[in-house]
Design an enzyme around this catalytic site. Structure first.
Site, PDB file in Angstrom:
ATOM      1  N   PHE A 152     -14.965   3.820  -4.248  1.00 28.86           N
ATOM      2  CA  PHE A 152     -15.793   4.919  -4.764  1.00 28.86           C
ATOM      3  C   PHE A 152     -16.770   4.374  -5.805  1.00 28.86           C
ATOM      4  CE2 PHE A 152     -15.948   9.224  -6.972  1.00 28.86           C
ATOM      5  CZ  PHE A 152     -16.512   9.884  -5.897  1.00 28.86           C
ATOM      6  N   GLY A 153     -17.607   3.431  -5.374  1.00 28.52           N
ATOM      7  CA  GLY A 153     -18.616   2.851  -6.264  1.00 28.52           C
ATOM      8  C   GLY A 153     -19.943   3.567  -6.058  1.00 28.52           C
ATOM      9  N   ARG A 154     -21.033   2.818  -6.228  1.00 25.50           N
ATOM     10  CA  ARG A 154     -22.360   3.439  -6.102  1.00 25.50           C
ATOM     11  C   ARG A 154     -22.539   4.087  -4.729  1.00 25.50           C
ATOM     12  NH1 ARG A 154     -23.788  -1.758  -9.145  1.00 25.50           N
ATOM     13  NH2 ARG A 154     -22.934  -2.597  -7.226  1.00 25.50           N
ATOM     14  N   ILE A 155     -22.274   3.301  -3.678  1.00 22.79           N
ATOM     15  CA  ILE A 155     -22.524   3.827  -2.326  1.00 22.79           C
ATOM     16  C   ILE A 155     -21.459   4.857  -1.944  1.00 22.79           C
ATOM     17  CG2 ILE A 155     -22.795   3.214   0.112  1.00 22.79           C
ATOM     18  CD1 ILE A 155     -23.821   0.429  -0.930  1.00 22.79           C
ATOM     19  N   ARG A 175      -9.176   0.682  -7.043  1.00 23.73           N
ATOM     20  CA  ARG A 175      -8.171   0.178  -7.987  1.00 23.73           C
ATOM     21  C   ARG A 175      -8.168   0.961  -9.295  1.00 23.73           C
ATOM     22  NH1 ARG A 175     -10.248  -5.762  -7.896  1.00 23.73           N
ATOM     23  NH2 ARG A 175     -12.108  -4.476  -8.090  1.00 23.73           N
ATOM     24  N   THR A 234     -19.334   0.854   6.594  1.00 27.20           N
ATOM     25  CA  THR A 234     -20.644   0.275   6.267  1.00 27.20           C
ATOM     26  C   THR A 234     -20.480  -0.702   5.100  1.00 27.20           C
ATOM     27  OG1 THR A 234     -21.147   2.122   4.781  1.00 27.20           O
ATOM     28  CG2 THR A 234     -22.015   2.276   7.032  1.00 27.20           C
ATOM     29  N   ARG A 236     -17.972  -3.987   4.592  1.00 19.18           N
ATOM     30  CA  ARG A 236     -17.965  -5.294   5.244  1.00 19.18           C
ATOM     31  C   ARG A 236     -16.936  -5.254   6.364  1.00 19.18           C
ATOM     32  NH1 ARG A 236     -22.194  -6.187   3.460  1.00 19.18           N
ATOM     33  NH2 ARG A 236     -22.890  -7.844   2.072  1.00 19.18           N
ATOM     34  N   GLU A 265     -18.968 -11.088  12.183  1.00 17.60           N
ATOM     35  CA  GLU A 265     -20.401 -10.874  12.382  1.00 17.60           C
ATOM     36  C   GLU A 265     -21.176 -12.176  12.614  1.00 17.60           C
ATOM     37  OE1 GLU A 265     -21.354  -7.575   9.802  1.00 17.60           O
ATOM     38  OE2 GLU A 265     -23.387  -8.365   9.684  1.00 17.60           O
ATOM     39  N   HIS A 283     -25.717  -3.943  11.619  1.00 11.97           N
ATOM     40  CA  HIS A 283     -25.820  -4.168  10.171  1.00 11.97           C
ATOM     41  C   HIS A 283     -27.226  -3.804   9.641  1.00 11.97           C
ATOM     42  CE1 HIS A 283     -23.905  -6.593   6.682  1.00 11.97           C
ATOM     43  NE2 HIS A 283     -24.674  -5.620   6.233  1.00 11.97           N
ATOM     44  N   ILE A 284     -27.500  -2.505   9.715  1.00 12.92           N
ATOM     45  CA  ILE A 284     -28.815  -2.004   9.257  1.00 12.92           C
ATOM     46  C   ILE A 284     -28.645  -0.991   8.124  1.00 12.92           C
ATOM     47  CG2 ILE A 284     -30.107  -2.423  11.376  1.00 12.92           C
ATOM     48  CD1 ILE A 284     -29.620   0.618  12.031  1.00 12.92           C
ATOM     49  N   GLY A 285     -27.537  -1.121   7.391  1.00  3.53           N
ATOM     50  CA  GLY A 285     -27.233  -0.140   6.341  1.00  3.53           C
ATOM     51  C   GLY A 285     -28.401   0.167   5.421  1.00  3.53           C
TER      52      GLY A 285
END
Ligand code: NAP
Ligand code: GLV
Length: 319
Positions: A152-155, A175, A234, A236, A265, A283-285
């Site tokens: 639950f970070g920025r993205i 964590r 999205t 890794r 990948e 991989h076009i996030g």
């Protein structure tokens, strides 16, 4: 004498145009292997890399003048941080500027899976659409479902914020628990990993790849999820085991999956390619014109800061 900068790959040219004003820039335009990269880096004071470049200890050792590795990505699992820090080489990334675009990609996958968009597209293109049918391509509702976020970070937060439009319940696992103020802002509840697996109708992976997250989603975890659950990655690819995911999709342990990233990948598990209930992106996030320009420019700014003797804007660690 002008300092020397190496751009390792094709990128929006804003980075080159900015850097060449002050530096002698060499711009390589095809993907390099570790050995090829090591054979080229010797004269450079800074390198602007992409996430496909293996910036290993071997590469760093081959660059005695190197002061900065500016990754044009927020993830930096392609770089040996310990080796860089030991040699007092700054490593920088491109956080924030790609958050919204990447969250959009997670949602594009989520909607594509829930409403079976790629399957529908394939039916129409194959000339198999014979008129609307009450049982054709029944998907699942999003409204008021539970959206689970791993990381639950920025993205992860930006993915959660989009869930409001569907009145979704948001749960997350990472964590460290966020403050109550943050949880309130996102109407999100911190849960155990077990609860995340068992309760999510949609589970979005938004963590970095670390020794702890590598292989975190295996057959064991997929078996604990709801048979109606949709798994989105999205973050890794190596956080999930692709063979296990293919088995989970084949055996109906989960409903479907949407992937932008892959365990090995650019190789993709063959069984996934044959399954209808997964949507696969290359991989076009963060791949929008605006976002990729902003990423390339931020990477160039980081190089300029370091080569001017200043702290870079977005360092991965402090020196
Ligand atoms: P961020 O703000 O640093 O967020 C990462 C979150 O992951 C943190 O909140 C962190 O919380 C959590 N995390 C770290 N280790 C964890 C663990 N062992 N278990 C569970 N959660 C863990 O990073 P971001 O900007 O959101 O980017 C996240 C990742 O997305 C990047 O590292 C990159 O790999 C990926 N990404 C992919 C694309 C694409 O094109 N597909 C684009 C951009 C980013 P704790 O420290 O509390 O655990
Ligand atoms: C993309 O995958 C990134 O880490 O920016």
């Amino acid at each position: 004498m002008r300092k020397l900068v190496f751009i390792t790959n094709e990128l929006p040219d804003v980075a080159y145009r900015f850097l060449r004003l002050q530096y002698a820039v060499t711009w390589n335009k095809r993907q390099l292997t570790e050995s090829q990269l090591a054979s080229k880096v010797k004269p450079f004071h800074a390198i602007l890399t992409t996430l496909a470049d293996p910036v290993t200890e071997k590469v760093l050792l081959a660059a005695p003048r190197l002061k900065c590795v500016a990754n044009c990505a927020v993830g930096y699992n392609n770089i040996d941080l310990k080796a860089a820090r030991t040699r007092r080489i700054w490593v920088t990334n491109t956080p924030d500027v790609l958050t919204e675009a990447t969250a959009d990609t997670a949602w594009a996958l989520l909607l594509a899976c829930a409403r079976r968009v790629p399957e529908g597209d394939r039916i129409v293109r194959a000339g198999k659409f014979k008129g609307a049918h009450p049982l054709m391509l029944l998907g699942v509702d999003l409204h008021e479902k539970t959206l689970g976020i791993f990381g639950f970070g920025r993205i992860g937060k930006a993915v959660a914020r989009r869930g409001r439009g569907w009145a979704m319940k948001v749960i997350y696992y990472q964590r460290h628990r966020e403050s109550l103020a943050v949880e309130r802002r996102y109407n999100a509840h911190c849960v155990s990993f077990e609860t995340l697996l068992k309760s999510s109708d949609f589970l979005s992976v938004n963590s970095p790849l670390t020794p702890e997250t590598r292989g975190r989603f295996t057959a064991t975890e997929f078996r604990k999820m709801k048979p109606t659950a949709i798994f989105i990655n999205t973050g890794r690819g190596a956080t999930h085991r692709e063979k296990d995911l293919a088995e989970a999709l084949q055996k109906g342990w989960i409903y479907s999956a949407g992937l932008d990233v892959y365990e090995m990948e650019p190789r993709v598990e063959k069984r996934l390619l044959k399954l209808q209930n997964c949507t696969l992106l290359p991989h076009i996030g963060s791949a929008t014109v605006e976002t990729r320009n902003a990423m390339a420019f931020l990477a160039a700014e980081n190089i300029h800061a370091v080569l001017s003797g200043r702290r870079p804007k977005t360092p991965v660690f402090s020196l």
